[in-house]
Enzyme design. Structure first.
Site, PDB file in Angstrom:
ATOM      1  N   GLU A 174       0.833  -1.216   0.000  1.00  0.00           N
ATOM      2  CA  GLU A 174       0.000   0.000   0.000  1.00  0.00           C
ATOM      3  C   GLU A 174       0.864   1.260   0.000  1.00  0.00           C
ATOM      4  O   GLU A 174       0.836   2.049   0.951  1.00  0.00           O
ATOM      5  CB  GLU A 174      -0.881   0.014   1.263  1.00  0.00           C
ATOM      6  CG  GLU A 174      -1.824  -1.159   1.383  1.00  0.00           C
ATOM      7  CD  GLU A 174      -2.599  -1.145   2.701  1.00  0.00           C
ATOM      8  OE1 GLU A 174      -2.196  -0.438   3.651  1.00  0.00           O
ATOM      9  OE2 GLU A 174      -3.613  -1.836   2.785  1.00  0.00           O
ATOM     10  N   PRO A 175       1.634   1.493  -1.046  1.00  0.00           N
ATOM     11  CA  PRO A 175       2.479   2.681  -1.053  1.00  0.00           C
ATOM     12  C   PRO A 175       1.674   3.947  -1.341  1.00  0.00           C
ATOM     13  O   PRO A 175       0.781   3.949  -2.191  1.00  0.00           O
ATOM     14  CB  PRO A 175       3.449   2.398  -2.211  1.00  0.00           C
ATOM     15  CG  PRO A 175       2.655   1.521  -3.135  1.00  0.00           C
ATOM     16  CD  PRO A 175       1.738   0.707  -2.280  1.00  0.00           C
TER      17      PRO A 175
ATOM     18  N   ARG B 256       3.355   7.603  -0.399  1.00  0.00           N
ATOM     19  CA  ARG B 256       4.424   8.572  -0.625  1.00  0.00           C
ATOM     20  C   ARG B 256       5.346   8.162  -1.777  1.00  0.00           C
ATOM     21  O   ARG B 256       5.734   8.984  -2.582  1.00  0.00           O
ATOM     22  CB  ARG B 256       5.242   8.687   0.666  1.00  0.00           C
ATOM     23  CG  ARG B 256       6.213   9.839   0.685  1.00  0.00           C
ATOM     24  CD  ARG B 256       7.087   9.785   1.945  1.00  0.00           C
ATOM     25  NE  ARG B 256       6.366   9.499   3.154  1.00  0.00           N
ATOM     26  CZ  ARG B 256       5.842  10.423   3.970  1.00  0.00           C
ATOM     27  NH1 ARG B 256       5.979  11.686   3.700  1.00  0.00           N
ATOM     28  NH2 ARG B 256       5.190  10.068   5.055  1.00  0.00           N
TER      29      ARG B 256
ATOM     30  N   ARG C 250       3.424  19.779   6.422  1.00  0.00           N
ATOM     31  CA  ARG C 250       4.430  18.815   6.891  1.00  0.00           C
ATOM     32  C   ARG C 250       5.582  19.469   7.674  1.00  0.00           C
ATOM     33  O   ARG C 250       5.964  18.969   8.738  1.00  0.00           O
ATOM     34  CB  ARG C 250       4.972  17.972   5.728  1.00  0.00           C
ATOM     35  CG  ARG C 250       3.887  17.213   4.960  1.00  0.00           C
ATOM     36  CD  ARG C 250       4.454  16.157   4.017  1.00  0.00           C
ATOM     37  NE  ARG C 250       5.072  15.089   4.752  1.00  0.00           N
ATOM     38  CZ  ARG C 250       6.367  14.922   4.914  1.00  0.00           C
ATOM     39  NH1 ARG C 250       7.217  15.746   4.338  1.00  0.00           N
ATOM     40  NH2 ARG C 250       6.850  13.931   5.625  1.00  0.00           N
TER      41      ARG C 250
ATOM     42  N   CYS D 212      -0.969  33.328  10.305  1.00  0.00           N
ATOM     43  CA  CYS D 212      -0.719  34.069  11.546  1.00  0.00           C
ATOM     44  C   CYS D 212      -0.252  33.127  12.658  1.00  0.00           C
ATOM     45  O   CYS D 212      -0.910  32.973  13.682  1.00  0.00           O
ATOM     46  CB  CYS D 212      -2.004  34.790  11.945  1.00  0.00           C
ATOM     47  SG  CYS D 212      -1.838  35.753  13.423  1.00  0.00           S
ATOM     48  N   GLU D 213       0.842  32.438  12.412  1.00  0.00           N
ATOM     49  CA  GLU D 213       1.439  31.585  13.450  1.00  0.00           C
ATOM     50  C   GLU D 213       2.950  31.571  13.254  1.00  0.00           C
ATOM     51  O   GLU D 213       3.435  31.491  12.116  1.00  0.00           O
ATOM     52  CB  GLU D 213       0.921  30.135  13.357  1.00  0.00           C
ATOM     53  CG  GLU D 213      -0.553  30.039  13.655  1.00  0.00           C
ATOM     54  CD  GLU D 213      -0.976  28.725  14.291  1.00  0.00           C
ATOM     55  OE1 GLU D 213      -0.118  28.055  14.910  1.00  0.00           O
ATOM     56  OE2 GLU D 213      -2.159  28.403  14.176  1.00  0.00           O
TER      57      GLU D 213
ATOM     58  N   TYR E  68       0.833  13.919   0.956  1.00  0.00           N
ATOM     59  CA  TYR E  68       0.428  14.602   2.196  1.00  0.00           C
ATOM     60  C   TYR E  68       0.704  16.111   2.100  1.00  0.00           C
ATOM     61  O   TYR E  68       1.026  16.756   3.093  1.00  0.00           O
ATOM     62  CB  TYR E  68       1.119  13.967   3.413  1.00  0.00           C
ATOM     63  CG  TYR E  68       1.003  12.457   3.399  1.00  0.00           C
ATOM     64  CD1 TYR E  68      -0.214  11.844   3.664  1.00  0.00           C
ATOM     65  CD2 TYR E  68       2.084  11.639   3.055  1.00  0.00           C
ATOM     66  CE1 TYR E  68      -0.350  10.463   3.598  1.00  0.00           C
ATOM     67  CE2 TYR E  68       1.952  10.259   2.982  1.00  0.00           C
ATOM     68  CZ  TYR E  68       0.739   9.678   3.263  1.00  0.00           C
ATOM     69  OH  TYR E  68       0.605   8.321   3.190  1.00  0.00           O
TER      70      TYR E  68
HETATM   71  C1  PLP Z   1      -2.971   1.607   6.255  1.00  0.00           C
HETATM   72  C2  PLP Z   1      -1.998   2.436   5.519  1.00  0.00           C
HETATM   73  N1  PLP Z   1      -1.490   1.965   4.373  1.00  0.00           N
HETATM   74  C3  PLP Z   1      -0.612   2.684   3.651  1.00  0.00           C
HETATM   75  C4  PLP Z   1      -0.198   3.933   4.059  1.00  0.00           C
HETATM   76  C5  PLP Z   1       0.760   4.666   3.162  1.00  0.00           C
HETATM   77  O1  PLP Z   1       1.906   5.046   3.716  1.00  0.00           O
HETATM   78  P1  PLP Z   1       3.070   5.690   2.839  1.00  0.00           P
HETATM   79  O2  PLP Z   1       2.526   6.912   2.194  1.00  0.00           O
HETATM   80  O3  PLP Z   1       4.083   5.978   3.834  1.00  0.00           O
HETATM   81  O4  PLP Z   1       3.484   4.669   1.840  1.00  0.00           O
HETATM   82  C6  PLP Z   1      -0.661   4.455   5.260  1.00  0.00           C
HETATM   83  C7  PLP Z   1      -0.135   5.726   5.801  1.00  0.00           C
HETATM   84  O5  PLP Z   1       0.860   5.674   6.533  1.00  0.00           O
HETATM   85  C8  PLP Z   1      -1.612   3.698   5.992  1.00  0.00           C
HETATM   86  O6  PLP Z   1      -2.127   4.178   7.125  1.00  0.00           O
HETATM   87  N1  LYS Z   2       0.925  12.710   6.907  1.00  0.00           N
HETATM   88  C1  LYS Z   2       2.187  12.044   7.108  1.00  0.00           C
HETATM   89  C2  LYS Z   2       2.127  10.606   6.703  1.00  0.00           C
HETATM   90  C3  LYS Z   2       1.021   9.864   7.366  1.00  0.00           C
HETATM   91  C4  LYS Z   2       0.752   8.594   6.703  1.00  0.00           C
HETATM   92  C5  LYS Z   2      -0.659   8.125   6.929  1.00  0.00           C
HETATM   93  N2  LYS Z   2      -0.768   7.008   7.810  1.00  0.00           N
HETATM   94  C6  LYS Z   2       3.277  12.796   6.393  1.00  0.00           C
HETATM   95  O1  LYS Z   2       3.023  13.841   5.851  1.00  0.00           O
HETATM   96  O2  LYS Z   2       4.410  12.397   6.372  1.00  0.00           O
END
Ligand code: PLP
Ligand code: LYS
Length: 430
Positions: A285-286, A288, A323, A354-355, A383
């Site tokens: 489940e990639p 990022r 982030r 404003c932070e 993200y």
């Molecule tokens: C259940 C699940 N699968 C996959 C991901 C994808 O993670 P990443 O974007 O780090 O690959 C996340 C987020 O961390 C998640 O919560």
């Molecule tokens: N939101 C986070 C990643 C969370 C992944 C979701 N479980 C980030 O920006 O790095």
């Protein structure tokens, strides 16, 4: 500075794909998210190739939360991806984007009864996060006259080298069922009429720049599979989640390649299933890794100020990219209209919110900047827009998708009217 292969410099300007960022900013305005579709496709192919070199029964489920634009779902659906979905909205986007219900997994530790009913109605497999949820799902499936295929999310109690807020498989994390309780959960599922335990699910965290934790995770899941066989469940899939990190600091980060990731995970998986005499699909489940580096955020310098330090005040802040503020994350910044100029001064690139924490990039050496200059924030595809907000009553910016010579909006900029449209006048103020 090291740039990824879809970014380059031409005539002093940063170029993404075939497009001059200065032209894009003029044409579409700033702030602006710009995504190179080709890069997402390349990323998908590379990861898929690395995994299928070891084992053919691989499924890639895009982690929809990373970037929820419909166009991204369409791109990934066309590559053959399914999706890890976490909400009714993500289900709708994935289906609208052309993904089939069978290629989705409905994840989450706090699903509503409406979420469960939706999964039942659409025929989406569910990753169940607790025995309580299991019973609720069984009831919902019974009411819908259906049987739902499920996995349980295992909490493997694995420490990972990442920001603590995005480590999801710690013993103390809210996600999943501890390994010691997991067999009872499967037993209960077997005894229920409308749920069918067919898989094992896990996800240990995000932005992980080491491969060993993934290998350890797979060992835990193989142990679970062994126990499942003892109670008569031959798993159809083992889903190891996402989490592979990317090198935000290209100069110094040592990020595993997909080949290294596959090289660490697949032998453990293959040895495990061979010993057990099973042939489940392997799901990943990639998020990022597929979309992170495909996108830049273009932001215009409003003003420059030298006080205690020198600030480049730009038109994007943590309303658009949270982030750095939320996790102290590092994103490379480039002076997009002076990309060849020498870096001569240290700047903090600060947003309009404003932070005090509204800092996109702290203490970076950049060329001499002035109002009107264009800054590109790199690796903003995961993200980034997905976690944007309207804080300080700022409409969200536009998103553009590039494909070769083509550039088009995939989301228009919001307007002030978009801010007020959902607001309702209360009767006593009419
Ligand atoms: C259940 C699940 N699968 C996959 C991901 C994808 O993670 P990443 O974007 O780090 O690959 C996340 C987020 O961390 C998640 O919560
Ligand atoms: N939101 C986070 C990643 C969370 C992944 C979701 N479980 C980030 O920006 O790095």
């Amino acid at each position: 500075m090291i740039l990824p292969s879809h970014l380059s410099v031409r005539d002093d300007h940063l170029v993404i794909g075939e497009h001059d960022t200065v032209d894009l900013a003029e044409r579409f305005g700033t702030p602006l998210y710009v995504t190179d579709e080709m890069r997402i496709c390349q990323n998908f192919q590379r990861l898929s190739g690395a995994l299928t070199a070891h084992y053919k029964k691989i499924r890639i489920l895009y982690a929809a939360k990373a970037n929820g634009n419909l166009a991204i779902f369409k791109t990934l659906a066309s590559m053959g991806a399914g999706a890890d979905v976490f909400s009714a909205g993500e289900v709708a986007l994935a289906l609208d984007g052309g993904m089939r219900p069978e290629s989705l997994l409905f994840n989450g530790s706090s699903k509503t009864s409406a979420d469960l009913a939706l999964a039942v109605e659409k025929g989406i497999r569910v990753s169940v996060d607790s025995p309580d949820e299991l019973r609720q799902l069984d009831r919902a499936a019974g009411e819908g006259g259906k049987t739902v295929d499920i996995a349980f999310r295992v909490n493997p109690a694995i420490e990972v080298p990442t920001h603590p807020k995005i480590a999801t498989g710690l013993a103390t994390s809210k996600f999943g069922i501890p390994a010691g309780q997991i067999l009872d959960a499967y037993r209960e599922a077997l005894a229920l009429e409308h749920v069918n335990p067919v898989g094992i699910h896990c996800h240990i965290g995000s932005q992980i720049l080491a491969v060993e934790p993934f290998a350890r995770e797979v060992e835990v899941l193989i142990d679970v599979a062994r126990d499942l066989l003892d109670i008569g469940v031959d798993p159809a899939f083992i889903d190891i989640g996402g989490g592979l990190g990317i090198p935000y600091r290209r100069e110094t980060d040592r990020a595993p390649t997909p080949e290294e990731y596959a090289g660490a995970v697949m032998p453990v998986f293959l040895r495990g299933i061979r010993d057990l005499g099973i042939e489940p699909e392997l799901w990943v489940e990639p998020g990022r890794w597929l979309v992170g580096d495909s996108t830049i955020l273009l932001t215009r310098v409003n003003s420059v100020k030298t006080a205690h330090k020198t600030f480049a005040n730009v038109d994007a802040g943590f309303n658009l990219l949270v982030r750095p503020t939320m996790y102290d994350s590092y994103h490379e910044v480039v002076a997009a209209n002076r990309a060849d100029a020498p870096a001569v001064r240290e700047y903090s690139v600060t947003g309009p919110i404003c932070e005090t924490g509204d800092i996109l990039a702290k203490d970076r050496m950049l060329p001499e900047l002035e109002a009107g200059d264009l800054i590109a924030v790199l690796d903003a595809g995961a993200y980034g827009f997905a976690m944007s907000s309207q804080y300080n009553s700022r409409p969200r910016c536009a998103e553009v998708l590039l494909a070769g010579e083509k550039a088009a909006l995939m989301r228009r900029a919001e307007t002030i009217d978009d801010l007020t449209a959902p607001m309702v006048t209360v009767p006593w103020q009419e």
